[in-house]
Design an enzyme around this catalytic site. Structure first.
Site, PDB file in Angstrom:
ATOM      1  N   TYR A 156      12.476   1.316  -5.222  1.00 51.22           N
ATOM      2  CA  TYR A 156      11.936   0.803  -3.963  1.00 51.22           C
ATOM      3  C   TYR A 156      12.891   1.082  -2.808  1.00 51.22           C
ATOM      4  CZ  TYR A 156      10.771  -2.489  -0.267  1.00 51.22           C
ATOM      5  OH  TYR A 156      10.497  -3.049   0.961  1.00 51.22           O
ATOM      6  N   TYR A 184       4.627   0.386   0.268  1.00 51.78           N
ATOM      7  CA  TYR A 184       4.577  -0.015  -1.139  1.00 51.78           C
ATOM      8  C   TYR A 184       5.732  -0.989  -1.336  1.00 51.78           C
ATOM      9  CZ  TYR A 184       4.671   0.492  -6.267  1.00 51.78           C
ATOM     10  OH  TYR A 184       4.641   0.262  -7.622  1.00 51.78           O
ATOM     11  N   LEU A 199      -1.650   5.813   3.116  1.00 53.25           N
ATOM     12  CA  LEU A 199      -0.370   6.510   3.070  1.00 53.25           C
ATOM     13  C   LEU A 199      -0.197   7.325   1.794  1.00 53.25           C
ATOM     14  CD1 LEU A 199       2.169   3.967   4.605  1.00 53.25           C
ATOM     15  CD2 LEU A 199       0.729   5.672   5.717  1.00 53.25           C
ATOM     16  N   LYS A 215      12.344   3.632   0.428  1.00 47.43           N
ATOM     17  CA  LYS A 215      12.390   3.182   1.819  1.00 47.43           C
ATOM     18  C   LYS A 215      13.465   3.932   2.605  1.00 47.43           C
ATOM     19  CE  LYS A 215      10.361   0.257   3.535  1.00 47.43           C
ATOM     20  NZ  LYS A 215       9.125   0.351   4.358  1.00 47.43           N
ATOM     21  N   GLY A 269      -0.688  -6.683   5.365  1.00 47.80           N
ATOM     22  CA  GLY A 269       0.727  -6.994   5.232  1.00 47.80           C
ATOM     23  C   GLY A 269       1.150  -8.141   6.135  1.00 47.80           C
TER      24      GLY A 269
END
Length: 295
Positions: A126, A62, A38, A130, A10
């Site tokens: 998404y 993700y 994860l 989060k 990342g």
């Protein structure tokens, strides 16, 4: 001070590894698949314990915003359940966790920059995953920093800056959305801020200002303005350039809705940690030149 950061590839993890090498007394260890996955929460606690960290940085996530609409179970497994397991591992070890979240926890309807106490209302899977991750991290233990960056770019991985440079090499004109606003944020700056905050947490055993913080580049623009500055910097450095044509969000439909306003205020982080990000144009210039140098 030893930091264990989740994820190897990342943008923030790569930036932290680089920044850690340049600092005396700091060791950054990246842990990822297959040792830490994860999506397989049973792997998390042992992998983090084996790293023997003083602080855990929860950066793996993700991040496929549109694909998440078709893979909600996987997005929540990684971003919510997985993030919670990382925070649980830190709590078991008795060390703080610094967790990376996102501006997508907001719906973008606010008239100005969001502050940490504003109501969250994610528009898609998404953002919802989060936000659930933030809640799981907070529930795992009190010693957490939840950082919300926005519009992250860097010399690493896939991101908007690298996309603009790649597309400009093949086209004379690029159409870019002009009615979404935010704060371009360099992952290199995020890494610097994390190391700055981590040092405070490590040295101050009485630190009590845990919680949620916004962490973005200084200044704001829209996507087309960001694209123009990327390409103008590229041109000045001998790289590719293309004309940028403003379009509306409705002219560039995506599976997941994006916030029209992703502007965040980092005033709380600055007041607590005494750190402020550089002006976004300067950080952009630094990164564009690095991307071009690696070609």
């Amino acid at each position: 001070m030893r930091l264990a950061v989740t994820g190897r590839d990342g943008q923030v993890a790569a930036s932290l590894l680089e920044a850690g090498q340049a600092r005396t007394g700091v060791e950054v260890v990246a842990i990822g698949r297959p040792e830490l996955d994860l999506a397989r929460p049973e792997t998390v606690i042992d992998a983090i314990a084996a790293a023997k960290p003083d602080i855990v940085v929860s950066a793996a996530a993700y991040t496929a915003v549109d694909q998440a609409e078709d893979e909600p179970d996987l997005a929540f497994a990684v971003n919510a359940t997985g993030a919670g397991k990382v925070a649980q591992a830190a709590a078991r070890l008795g060390v703080p966790v610094i967790h990376l979240s996102t501006d997508y926890v907001f719906d973008g309807s606010a008239p100005g920059a969001y502050v940490e106490t504003d109501a969250t209302a994610p528009l898609g899977v998404y953002g919802a995953s989060k936000l659930a991750g933030e809640q799981a991290v907070a529930a795992a233990g009190p010693r957490h920093l939840i950082l919300r960056p926005a519009w992250v770019y860097s010399p690493f991985g896939r991101n908007f800056a690298k996309t603009m440079l790649r597309v400009a090499a093949d086209r004379d004109e690029i159409s870019v959305v002009a009615d979404q606003w935010g704060n371009p944020t360099s992952a290199l700056d995020i890494a610097d801020a994390i190391l700055h905050a981590a040092t405070m947490l490590h040295e101050d055993t009485h630190f009590r200002a845990f919680g949620v913080y916004h962490l973005v580049g200084t200044g704001e623009t829209n996507w087309s303005g960001f694209a123009r500055h990327i390409l103008d910097t590229s041109l000045a450095s001998g790289g590719p350039w293309a004309d940028v044509r403003d379009i509306a969000t409705k002219d560039y439909p995506t599976k997941a809705r994006r916030p029209v306003n992703s502007r965040l205020s980092s005033a709380k982080f600055a007041a607590t940690f005494g750190w402020t990000a550089p002006e976004w144009r300067k950080s952009t210039e630094r990164i564009v030149r690095r991307i071009l140098d690696r070609r």
